[in-house]
Design a protein around this motif. Structure first.
Motif, PDB file in Angstrom:
ATOM      1  N   LEU A   7       0.858  -1.193   0.000  1.00  0.00           N
ATOM      2  CA  LEU A   7       0.000   0.000   0.000  1.00  0.00           C
ATOM      3  C   LEU A   7       0.884   1.229   0.000  1.00  0.00           C
ATOM      4  CD1 LEU A   7      -2.929  -0.750   2.500  1.00  0.00           C
ATOM      5  CD2 LEU A   7      -2.939  -0.839   0.017  1.00  0.00           C
ATOM      6  N   LYS A  15      -4.614   6.011   3.835  1.00  0.00           N
ATOM      7  CA  LYS A  15      -4.008   4.720   3.463  1.00  0.00           C
ATOM      8  C   LYS A  15      -4.155   3.693   4.585  1.00  0.00           C
ATOM      9  CE  LYS A  15       0.421   4.944   2.915  1.00  0.00           C
ATOM     10  NZ  LYS A  15       0.889   4.181   4.067  1.00  0.00           N
ATOM     11  N   THR A  16      -3.842   4.127   5.814  1.00  0.00           N
ATOM     12  CA  THR A  16      -3.924   3.197   6.937  1.00  0.00           C
ATOM     13  C   THR A  16      -5.369   2.838   7.261  1.00  0.00           C
ATOM     14  OG1 THR A  16      -1.858   4.078   7.823  1.00  0.00           O
ATOM     15  CG2 THR A  16      -3.248   2.846   9.345  1.00  0.00           C
ATOM     16  N   PHE A  19      -6.248   0.262   4.887  1.00  0.00           N
ATOM     17  CA  PHE A  19      -5.601  -0.980   5.323  1.00  0.00           C
ATOM     18  C   PHE A  19      -6.457  -1.668   6.392  1.00  0.00           C
ATOM     19  CE2 PHE A  19      -2.932  -3.006   8.515  1.00  0.00           C
ATOM     20  CZ  PHE A  19      -2.191  -3.907   7.754  1.00  0.00           C
ATOM     21  N   ASN A  20      -6.943  -0.897   7.361  1.00  0.00           N
ATOM     22  CA  ASN A  20      -7.764  -1.469   8.424  1.00  0.00           C
ATOM     23  C   ASN A  20      -9.070  -2.050   7.878  1.00  0.00           C
ATOM     24  OD1 ASN A  20      -5.914  -0.851  10.421  1.00  0.00           O
ATOM     25  ND2 ASN A  20      -6.792   1.177  10.787  1.00  0.00           N
ATOM     26  N   LEU A  22      -9.415  -3.330   4.936  1.00  0.00           N
ATOM     27  CA  LEU A  22      -9.089  -4.513   4.150  1.00  0.00           C
ATOM     28  C   LEU A  22      -8.790  -5.726   5.020  1.00  0.00           C
ATOM     29  CD1 LEU A  22      -6.856  -2.772   1.455  1.00  0.00           C
ATOM     30  CD2 LEU A  22      -8.902  -4.129   0.971  1.00  0.00           C
ATOM     31  N   VAL A  23      -8.086  -5.507   6.148  1.00  0.00           N
ATOM     32  CA  VAL A  23      -7.637  -6.664   6.938  1.00  0.00           C
ATOM     33  C   VAL A  23      -8.307  -6.748   8.298  1.00  0.00           C
ATOM     34  CG1 VAL A  23      -5.404  -6.643   5.790  1.00  0.00           C
ATOM     35  CG2 VAL A  23      -5.658  -5.480   7.974  1.00  0.00           C
ATOM     36  N   GLN A  27      -3.856  -7.893  11.936  1.00  0.00           N
ATOM     37  CA  GLN A  27      -2.686  -7.108  11.560  1.00  0.00           C
ATOM     38  C   GLN A  27      -1.643  -7.222  12.662  1.00  0.00           C
ATOM     39  OE1 GLN A  27      -3.430  -2.725  12.515  1.00  0.00           O
ATOM     40  NE2 GLN A  27      -5.449  -3.512  12.012  1.00  0.00           N
ATOM     41  N   GLU A  41       1.642  -4.860   8.934  1.00  0.00           N
ATOM     42  CA  GLU A  41       1.289  -5.887   7.969  1.00  0.00           C
ATOM     43  C   GLU A  41       0.019  -6.583   8.424  1.00  0.00           C
ATOM     44  OE1 GLU A  41       4.419  -8.469   6.653  1.00  0.00           O
ATOM     45  OE2 GLU A  41       5.957  -7.031   7.241  1.00  0.00           O
ATOM     46  N   PHE A  53      -1.076  -7.798   3.043  1.00  0.00           N
ATOM     47  CA  PHE A  53      -0.875  -6.363   2.813  1.00  0.00           C
ATOM     48  C   PHE A  53       0.297  -5.823   3.633  1.00  0.00           C
ATOM     49  CE2 PHE A  53      -5.300  -7.046   1.722  1.00  0.00           C
ATOM     50  CZ  PHE A  53      -5.442  -6.297   0.565  1.00  0.00           C
ATOM     51  N   ASP A  55       1.570  -2.093   4.717  1.00  0.00           N
ATOM     52  CA  ASP A  55       1.271  -0.646   4.723  1.00  0.00           C
ATOM     53  C   ASP A  55       2.590   0.120   4.790  1.00  0.00           C
ATOM     54  OD1 ASP A  55       0.086   1.798   4.890  1.00  0.00           O
ATOM     55  OD2 ASP A  55      -0.574   1.583   6.974  1.00  0.00           O
TER      56      ASP A  55
END
Length: 633
Positions: A7, A15-16, A19-20, A22-23, A27, A41, A53, A55
């Motif tokens: 990412l 972005k973060t 990320f949260n 998505l996963v 993490q 990750e 992922f 980040d």
């Protein structure tokens, strides 16, 4: 099958948060090999695939000037992920698209994600996805990290891109520049992406020059004129401008609101009073909200300790050493979380970055910039964080200066100590006393920056260039995450360092007088050193507590609580309270911060400077406060 997904994106593009989404909770945080910069990750499953992922630290460009930027660039260069998701702000996509073009130039398998699409729609901005895909020659997904829109489509695009790599776009920089790029490509080591490396060398990336062959003609770099150097970013921005004009329609209404707020909040005369007023309100909120809970916890810990008693060594250890020692610190947890809740609202709303912009002129006079201020702000959570975050500063002089003055920012470890003193000595003016010590913290940081730059590190500052995020209405889940990420550090310390130190203090307090504090080892130590602090009016109990506080500042509360038998037995007059708060503000960094300073500067000289300078200036300031106070009173 596992698909590794990087990412990539500018700071503050969500972005973060993406990320949260998505996963979820799956993490973990690790360090980059060989350094202590953290990377996040996480993994999720989609169809028959595991999407792993990574980040990456937020960057504006793949030209490496700081440690964070170099880590991001090196990761993409030496171990490229299967798919690279470039996150772009839908409201102001130009800078993100610049990064996308660089990722394409590096030959990465990219997906362009235009995030914050919900805000773009509200503002009337229309994004033509198919048009963007045509011009960028890469899959485009419109997402919202807040609403979750586009998340499933992004997972599908990741799998599709993994199966079928796209053809990255290549920018034509014109005949003269392209000829020089080809010449430099001949000198680049075979293992590196030749075109990307050649372009970076032309742009002046000092790290990229290390990828040239040893037999490369020495004069090849001398053919790079300033015009050619600047033609590369100019060509990219011309391309981006054309793409934006053909693919995105804006109304500009949302910018008007942002600009109107910025006109007030970043105004050179109005901005500072507004900032001070908001901080004062945050402190008032902290005390008003947390006071009942703090009182309840103190009452509960006191009752539990009384019920255990202290007739035997074991019962004394449990009641005085553990319950009273650790409990006296834990009682202030509601206040700490309330303060971070208030600061979290400021950060989530987008106001805190404005403060960096607001104080940049002041910081420049100290040979620092607003970037340093943002780094120092992290010190309100933990000084170790601000010391380590200084590696994001590209200027070495500014980086070292920021590291050395970071301990003067009042970290969360000092909060319970201040709260104790404020409650005891300034019960009718708690918020005002708290505000005063934080204001003094900023002044001491500024003064020390000036001294360090004047005496140790000399040079000029690099002008601040930063993109301010848009104002957003803070969301409760994000604020709670902010509070927990900063507050949990305090709870972890209470369960480890403070717990262990409280037992050690109990042993030194209990023996050899078997519970008689006045005949204990602590008393002997405090009375031996007390003459050094007599000019400040400190008792031997305060002196002993300050010594133990060198391990971690919260231990001062635990120590005083044990020396006086209970928090409710502690009494200071306002003059001693003010003097003690001033001394605690600056006196030596805790052990963890000293270790971070040694690690980041790789210098024993700077580490010793941090100890002796802070001790000296704290003593002098406290002496001024005590002497002036006695003269006035």
């Amino acid at each position: 099958m596992v698909i590794t997904v990087g990412l990539l994106g500018n700071p503050n593009v969500g972005k973060t948060s993406l990320f949260n989404k998505l996963v979820g909770a799956r993490q973990y945080v690790a360090n980059w090999p060989g350094v202590t910069v953290t990377r996040i990750e996480g993994a999720t499953t989609y169809k028959d695939y595991t999407l792993h992922f990574v980040d990456l630290p937020g960057v504006y460009s793949l030209t490496a000037t700081s440690v964070d930027e170099k880590l991001t660039r090196d990761y993409l260069l030496f171990s490229p992920p299967n798919v690279t998701v470039v996150v772009i702000d839908s409201m102001s996509p130009e800078q993100g698209m610049f990064l996308l073009l660089e990722a394409c130039e590096l030959g990465l398998n990219v997906i362009a994600v235009f995030n914050a699409i919900d805000e773009a729609k509200k503002s009337g901005t229309k994004i033509d996805k198919s048009s963007l895909e045509k011009f960028l020659r890469a899959p485009v997904v419109l997402t919202s990290a807040h609403t979750g829109e586009g998340i499933e489509e992004l997972k599908e695009k990741i799998v599709e891109s993994f199966k079928r790599t796209t053809r990255p776009i290549v920018i034509d920089y014109g005949k003269e520049t392209e000829e020089i790029i080809k010449e430099i490509e001949q000198c680049v080591e075979e293992t590196f992406n030749k075109r990307f490396t050649a372009v970076k060398i032309i742009e002046g990336d000092k790290y990229a020059r290390a990828f040239l062959k040893k037999d490369c003609p020495k004069d090849i770099l001398e053919t790079i004129s300033q015009e050619i150097k600047t033609s590369i970013p100019l060509t990219k921005y011309e391309y981006i401008t054309n793409v934006v004009q053909l693919s995105i329609q804006r109304t500009g209404e949302a910018l008007t609101v942002t600009e109107a707020l910025d006109h007030v909040l970043t105004h050179k005369y109005i901005g500072i009073p507004v900032f001070l007023s908001l901080i004062y309100m945050a402190f008032n909120f902290t005390f008003k909200v947390s006071e009942p809970l703090v009182g309840l916890l103190e009452y509960l810990f006191e009752k539990i300790a009384d019920s255990v008693g202290s007739e035997t060594i074991l019962s004394s250890l449990i009641s005085q050493g553990i319950i009273n020692g650790v409990g006296s610190v834990l009682a202030f947890v509601p206040s700490i979380f309330a303060l971070f809740f208030a600061l979290g609202i400021m950060e989530e709303s987008g106001y805190l970055p404005r403060i960096a912009f607001l104080v940049d002129k002041l910081m420049y006079s100290l040979r620092l910039t607003g970037r340093s201020f943002m780094t120092l702000l992290l010190g309100f959570g933990c000084n170790v964080s601000s010391v380590m975050a200084a590696r994001g500063l590209s200027d070495e002089r500014e980086r070292v200066t920021t590291i050395l003055v970071s301990p003067f920012i009042s970290c969360s470890a000092r909060i319970p100590v201040y709260l104790l003193i404020v409650n005891v000595a300034f019960s009718n003016h708690k918020a005002e006393a708290f505000f005063a010590i934080y204001a003094l913290s900023l002044l001491l940081t500024a003064l020390s920056s000036r001294i360090v730059n004047k005496v140790i590190l000399k040079g000029e500052s690099v002008p601040l260039v930063m993109e301010l995020p848009r104002y957003r209405f803070p969301k409760l889940p994000n604020i709670l995450t902010y509070v927990w990420n900063r507050g949990k550090h305090f709870l972890e310390k209470a369960g480890t360092i403070i717990f262990a130190t409280s037992i050690v203090i109990w042993v030194l307090t209990y023996f050899p007088g078997r519970g008689d504090v006045d005949n204990s080892f602590v008393s002997m130590l405090g009375k031996f050193l007390q003459p050094l602090f007599a000019p400040l009016g400190f008792s031997w109990q305060i002196v002993s507590a300050l010594i133990f506080g060198g391990v971690a500042k919260e231990v001062i509360v635990s120590s005083l609580s044990q020396f006086y038998g209970n928090v409710s037995n502690i009494h200071f007059d306002p003059l001693i309270g003010a003097t003690l708060m001033t001394f605690i503000l600056g006196y030596m960094p805790c052990f963890a911060t000293l270790a971070a300073i040694k690690s980041e500067t790789n210098s024993s000289k700077y580490t010793l400077f941090a100890v002796f300078y802070s001790l000296a200036i704290s003593y002098l300031l406290s002496l001024v406060v005590y002497t002036t106070g006695r003269w006035i009173l």
